[in-house]
Write an enzyme that holds these catalytic residues in place. Sequence first.
Site, short mmCIF file in Angstrom:
data_model
loop_
_atom_site.label_atom_id
_atom_site.label_comp_id
_atom_site.label_asym_id
_atom_site.label_seq_id
_atom_site.Cartn_x
_atom_site.Cartn_y
_atom_site.Cartn_z
N CYS A 233 0.82 -1.22 0.00
CA CYS A 233 0.00 0.00 0.00
C CYS A 233 0.85 1.26 0.00
O CYS A 233 0.34 2.36 -0.21
CB CYS A 233 -0.96 0.02 1.19
SG CYS A 233 -0.12 0.14 2.78
N ASP B 212 2.36 2.66 2.54
CA ASP B 212 2.30 3.44 3.78
C ASP B 212 3.61 3.31 4.56
O ASP B 212 4.23 2.25 4.59
CB ASP B 212 1.14 2.96 4.66
CG ASP B 212 -0.21 3.37 4.06
OD1 ASP B 212 -0.20 3.94 2.96
OD2 ASP B 212 -1.24 3.13 4.69
N CYS C 185 -2.78 5.57 5.41
CA CYS C 185 -4.25 5.59 5.45
C CYS C 185 -4.76 5.99 6.83
O CYS C 185 -4.00 6.05 7.80
CB CYS C 185 -4.78 4.21 5.07
SG CYS C 185 -4.58 3.00 6.39
N CYS D 89 -2.97 -2.64 8.84
CA CYS D 89 -2.53 -1.30 9.26
C CYS D 89 -2.08 -1.34 10.72
O CYS D 89 -1.13 -0.65 11.11
CB CYS D 89 -3.65 -0.29 9.08
SG CYS D 89 -4.53 -0.43 7.52
FE1 FES Z 1 -1.54 0.66 4.24
FE2 FES Z 1 -3.45 0.99 5.99
S1 FES Z 1 -3.68 0.74 3.84
S2 FES Z 1 -1.37 0.68 6.37
#
Ligand code: FES
Length: 145
Positions: free
Chosen positions: A35, A37, A60, A104
Amino acid sequence: MALYSDKVMDHFQNPRNVGKLDDADGIGEVGNAKCGDIMRMYIKVEDNIITDVKFNTFGCGSAIATSSMATELIKGKPIEEALELSNKAVVEALDGLPAYKLHCSVLAEQAVRAAVIDYYEKHGIPYDKEKFKIVDCEDCEHAEG
Ligand code: FES
């Protein structure tokens, strides 16, 4: 039922302990390649207690909420407790997360762990390296609700 609990929304909209500690004793940075992040956690340790903690999360809403809650759960606690912090405890403290967002919370667990490990490594403090390694969050297989 709302998708996100009030606590998740609160910590997402009013995250606690955001920022950076210039004099941090331990810094952990983890990311999820899938993702994109990224989470960075800073801890200040005195007499084995986490006296201050800050985080920066580029990610996110659930990543922000879980990192915020993780900082609240470890602040003022012995450093060994922070090392043991599980994503499950973070999710419970937030009154749950949707299943597809559990990864997450793993990122938050891993960011705390990485900061504690950084502190341990800098100070030559032994810990169980098999049990407390940084896992690749990419496939979410470590997520436990
Ligand atoms: Fe990547 Fe939440 S979508 S940590």
